[in-house]
Design a protein around this motif. Structure first.
Motif, PDB file in Angstrom:
ATOM      1  N   GLU A   4       0.833  -1.205   0.000  1.00 43.27           N
ATOM      2  CA  GLU A   4       0.000   0.000   0.000  1.00 43.27           C
ATOM      3  C   GLU A   4       0.866   1.253   0.000  1.00 43.27           C
ATOM      4  OE1 GLU A   4      -3.118   2.457   2.760  1.00 43.27           O
ATOM      5  OE2 GLU A   4      -2.706   0.389   3.263  1.00 43.27           O
ATOM      6  N   VAL A   5       1.905   1.252   0.806  1.00 36.29           N
ATOM      7  CA  VAL A   5       2.815   2.395   0.880  1.00 36.29           C
ATOM      8  C   VAL A   5       4.232   1.870   0.790  1.00 36.29           C
ATOM      9  CG1 VAL A   5       3.581   4.336   2.271  1.00 36.29           C
ATOM     10  CG2 VAL A   5       1.197   3.662   2.335  1.00 36.29           C
ATOM     11  N   ASP A   6       4.898   2.211  -0.292  1.00 35.29           N
ATOM     12  CA  ASP A   6       6.265   1.763  -0.484  1.00 35.29           C
ATOM     13  C   ASP A   6       6.857   2.522  -1.666  1.00 35.29           C
ATOM     14  OD1 ASP A   6       8.590   0.383  -0.116  1.00 35.29           O
ATOM     15  OD2 ASP A   6       7.713  -1.604  -0.383  1.00 35.29           O
ATOM     16  N   ASN A   7       8.170   2.535  -1.740  1.00 27.55           N
ATOM     17  CA  ASN A   7       8.871   3.096  -2.887  1.00 27.55           C
ATOM     18  C   ASN A   7       9.072   1.964  -3.889  1.00 27.55           C
ATOM     19  OD1 ASN A   7       9.411   5.843  -2.016  1.00 27.55           O
ATOM     20  ND2 ASN A   7      10.729   4.947  -0.487  1.00 27.55           N
ATOM     21  N   LEU A   8       8.155   1.807  -4.828  1.00 23.62           N
ATOM     22  CA  LEU A   8       8.225   0.721  -5.788  1.00 23.62           C
ATOM     23  C   LEU A   8       8.859   1.167  -7.094  1.00 23.62           C
ATOM     24  CD1 LEU A   8       4.689  -0.919  -5.490  1.00 23.62           C
ATOM     25  CD2 LEU A   8       6.822  -1.704  -4.470  1.00 23.62           C
ATOM     26  N   THR A   9       9.653   0.271  -7.685  1.00 21.37           N
ATOM     27  CA  THR A   9      10.126   0.478  -9.045  1.00 21.37           C
ATOM     28  C   THR A   9       9.029   0.008  -9.988  1.00 21.37           C
ATOM     29  OG1 THR A   9      11.096  -1.712  -9.263  1.00 21.37           O
ATOM     30  CG2 THR A   9      12.507   0.036  -8.328  1.00 21.37           C
ATOM     31  N   LEU A  10       9.180   0.290 -11.259  1.00 22.13           N
ATOM     32  CA  LEU A  10       8.218  -0.167 -12.255  1.00 22.13           C
ATOM     33  C   LEU A  10       8.163  -1.695 -12.267  1.00 22.13           C
ATOM     34  CD1 LEU A  10       6.285   0.661 -14.529  1.00 22.13           C
ATOM     35  CD2 LEU A  10       8.230   0.623 -16.064  1.00 22.13           C
ATOM     36  N   ALA A  11       9.309  -2.345 -12.214  1.00 24.94           N
ATOM     37  CA  ALA A  11       9.354  -3.812 -12.223  1.00 24.94           C
ATOM     38  C   ALA A  11       8.666  -4.401 -10.993  1.00 24.94           C
ATOM     39  CB  ALA A  11      10.796  -4.292 -12.296  1.00 24.94           C
ATOM     40  N   GLU A  12       8.890  -3.836  -9.832  1.00 29.32           N
ATOM     41  CA  GLU A  12       8.250  -4.336  -8.612  1.00 29.32           C
ATOM     42  C   GLU A  12       6.736  -4.167  -8.676  1.00 29.32           C
ATOM     43  OE1 GLU A  12      11.738  -3.513  -5.298  1.00 29.32           O
ATOM     44  OE2 GLU A  12      10.428  -1.878  -5.932  1.00 29.32           O
ATOM     45  N   ALA A  13       6.280  -3.040  -9.182  1.00 33.81           N
ATOM     46  CA  ALA A  13       4.839  -2.774  -9.249  1.00 33.81           C
ATOM     47  C   ALA A  13       4.140  -3.747 -10.192  1.00 33.81           C
ATOM     48  CB  ALA A  13       4.589  -1.345  -9.692  1.00 33.81           C
ATOM     49  N   THR A  14       4.776  -4.093 -11.296  1.00 32.02           N
ATOM     50  CA  THR A  14       4.117  -4.976 -12.257  1.00 32.02           C
ATOM     51  C   THR A  14       4.129  -6.434 -11.805  1.00 32.02           C
ATOM     52  OG1 THR A  14       6.157  -5.128 -13.563  1.00 32.02           O
ATOM     53  CG2 THR A  14       4.529  -3.465 -14.219  1.00 32.02           C
ATOM     54  N   ARG A  15       4.858  -6.776 -10.786  1.00 24.60           N
ATOM     55  CA  ARG A  15       4.772  -8.126 -10.224  1.00 24.60           C
ATOM     56  C   ARG A  15       3.492  -8.296  -9.418  1.00 24.60           C
ATOM     57  NH1 ARG A  15      10.925  -8.740  -8.585  1.00 24.60           N
ATOM     58  NH2 ARG A  15      10.374  -6.850  -7.494  1.00 24.60           N
ATOM     59  N   HIS A  16       2.904  -7.187  -8.948  1.00 24.83           N
ATOM     60  CA  HIS A  16       1.715  -7.237  -8.112  1.00 24.83           C
ATOM     61  C   HIS A  16       0.426  -7.016  -8.891  1.00 24.83           C
ATOM     62  CE1 HIS A  16       4.356  -7.431  -4.717  1.00 24.83           C
ATOM     63  NE2 HIS A  16       4.991  -6.384  -5.183  1.00 24.83           N
ATOM     64  N   ALA A  17       0.530  -6.396 -10.044  1.00 25.48           N
ATOM     65  CA  ALA A  17      -0.634  -6.185 -10.910  1.00 25.48           C
ATOM     66  C   ALA A  17      -0.122  -6.091 -12.347  1.00 25.48           C
ATOM     67  CB  ALA A  17      -1.369  -4.913 -10.519  1.00 25.48           C
ATOM     68  N   PRO A  18      -0.818  -6.694 -13.309  1.00 24.79           N
ATOM     69  CA  PRO A  18      -0.311  -6.767 -14.686  1.00 24.79           C
ATOM     70  C   PRO A  18      -0.600  -5.536 -15.537  1.00 24.79           C
ATOM     71  CG  PRO A  18      -2.355  -7.952 -14.536  1.00 24.79           C
ATOM     72  CD  PRO A  18      -2.045  -7.457 -13.135  1.00 24.79           C
ATOM     73  N   PHE A  19      -0.537  -4.366 -14.944  1.00 26.92           N
ATOM     74  CA  PHE A  19      -0.769  -3.142 -15.708  1.00 26.92           C
ATOM     75  C   PHE A  19       0.007  -1.988 -15.092  1.00 26.92           C
ATOM     76  CE2 PHE A  19      -3.917  -3.189 -12.371  1.00 26.92           C
ATOM     77  CZ  PHE A  19      -3.885  -1.892 -11.891  1.00 26.92           C
ATOM     78  N   VAL A  20       0.160  -0.945 -15.880  1.00 29.43           N
ATOM     79  CA  VAL A  20       0.779   0.299 -15.417  1.00 29.43           C
ATOM     80  C   VAL A  20      -0.116   1.435 -15.882  1.00 29.43           C
ATOM     81  CG1 VAL A  20       2.773   1.823 -15.583  1.00 29.43           C
ATOM     82  CG2 VAL A  20       3.109  -0.640 -15.593  1.00 29.43           C
ATOM     83  N   ASP A  21      -0.454   2.330 -14.975  1.00 26.88           N
ATOM     84  CA  ASP A  21      -1.176   3.545 -15.341  1.00 26.88           C
ATOM     85  C   ASP A  21      -0.159   4.638 -15.615  1.00 26.88           C
ATOM     86  OD1 ASP A  21      -3.813   2.570 -14.967  1.00 26.88           O
ATOM     87  OD2 ASP A  21      -3.635   2.879 -12.815  1.00 26.88           O
ATOM     88  N   TYR A  22      -0.505   5.525 -16.526  1.00 30.88           N
ATOM     89  CA  TYR A  22       0.313   6.711 -16.783  1.00 30.88           C
ATOM     90  C   TYR A  22      -0.536   7.931 -16.494  1.00 30.88           C
ATOM     91  CZ  TYR A  22       3.948   3.850 -18.744  1.00 30.88           C
ATOM     92  OH  TYR A  22       4.946   2.925 -18.884  1.00 30.88           O
ATOM     93  N   ALA A  23       0.035   8.864 -15.748  1.00 33.35           N
ATOM     94  CA  ALA A  23      -0.711  10.052 -15.338  1.00 33.35           C
ATOM     95  C   ALA A  23       0.138  11.300 -15.543  1.00 33.35           C
ATOM     96  CB  ALA A  23      -1.121   9.942 -13.872  1.00 33.35           C
ATOM     97  N   ARG A  24      -0.553  12.370 -15.863  1.00 29.08           N
ATOM     98  CA  ARG A  24       0.085  13.678 -16.025  1.00 29.08           C
ATOM     99  C   ARG A  24      -0.109  14.463 -14.740  1.00 29.08           C
ATOM    100  NH1 ARG A  24      -1.827  18.733 -17.850  1.00 29.08           N
ATOM    101  NH2 ARG A  24      -3.860  17.786 -18.195  1.00 29.08           N
ATOM    102  N   CYS A  25       0.963  15.072 -14.269  1.00 25.88           N
ATOM    103  CA  CYS A  25       0.864  15.931 -13.095  1.00 25.88           C
ATOM    104  C   CYS A  25       0.171  17.227 -13.503  1.00 25.88           C
ATOM    105  CB  CYS A  25       2.252  16.232 -12.532  1.00 25.88           C
ATOM    106  SG  CYS A  25       2.231  17.378 -11.135  1.00 25.88           S
ATOM    107  N   VAL A  26      -0.909  17.566 -12.807  1.00 27.65           N
ATOM    108  CA  VAL A  26      -1.650  18.781 -13.115  1.00 27.65           C
ATOM    109  C   VAL A  26      -1.507  19.835 -12.019  1.00 27.65           C
ATOM    110  CG1 VAL A  26      -3.317  17.645 -14.622  1.00 27.65           C
ATOM    111  CG2 VAL A  26      -3.795  17.815 -12.177  1.00 27.65           C
ATOM    112  N   ASP A  27      -0.912  19.452 -10.885  1.00 27.18           N
ATOM    113  CA  ASP A  27      -0.765  20.395  -9.770  1.00 27.18           C
ATOM    114  C   ASP A  27       0.486  20.043  -8.963  1.00 27.18           C
ATOM    115  OD1 ASP A  27      -0.959  22.088  -7.606  1.00 27.18           O
ATOM    116  OD2 ASP A  27      -2.845  21.279  -6.856  1.00 27.18           O
TER     117      ASP A  27
END
Length: 90
Positions: A4-27
């Motif tokens: 829930e709270v951790d400093n994840l790399t892209l590789a670590e995050a995709t081991r837990h769920a098979p997708f990656v979201d991309y978001a634009r910073c607006v603020d």
């Protein structure tokens, strides 16, 4: 999610769920005085994981690859980002 709270790399995050979201910073304004770690830049696109926070009671946006200290590590309020794309890795 166990991460829930951790400093994840892209590789670590995709081991837990098979997708990656991309978001634009607006603020990127009003950085909290006690925030230690990376801070997003307005109009930049980031790989993120949106996770329901049990402690905050709302979804937080975790920027993958960012490093930050406790208590929120690399988590940001959802009003700071606009999720633009979900990429499934199957």
């Amino acid at each position: 999610m166990a991460y829930e709270v951790d400093n994840l790399t892209l590789a670590e995050a995709t081991r837990h769920a098979p997708f990656v979201d991309y978001a634009r910073c607006v603020d990127d304004s009003q950085r909290p005085y006690n925030h230690v770690g990376d801070w997003p830049e307005k109009d930049r696109l980031y790989p993120v994981r949106v996770v329901d926070s049990r402690t905050e009671g709302m979804a937080l946006v975790h920027v993958l690859g960012f490093q930050g200290e406790a208590p929120f590590y690399n988590a940001f309020a959802p009003h700071r980002f606009e999720v633009l794309l979900t990429v499934w890795l199957n």
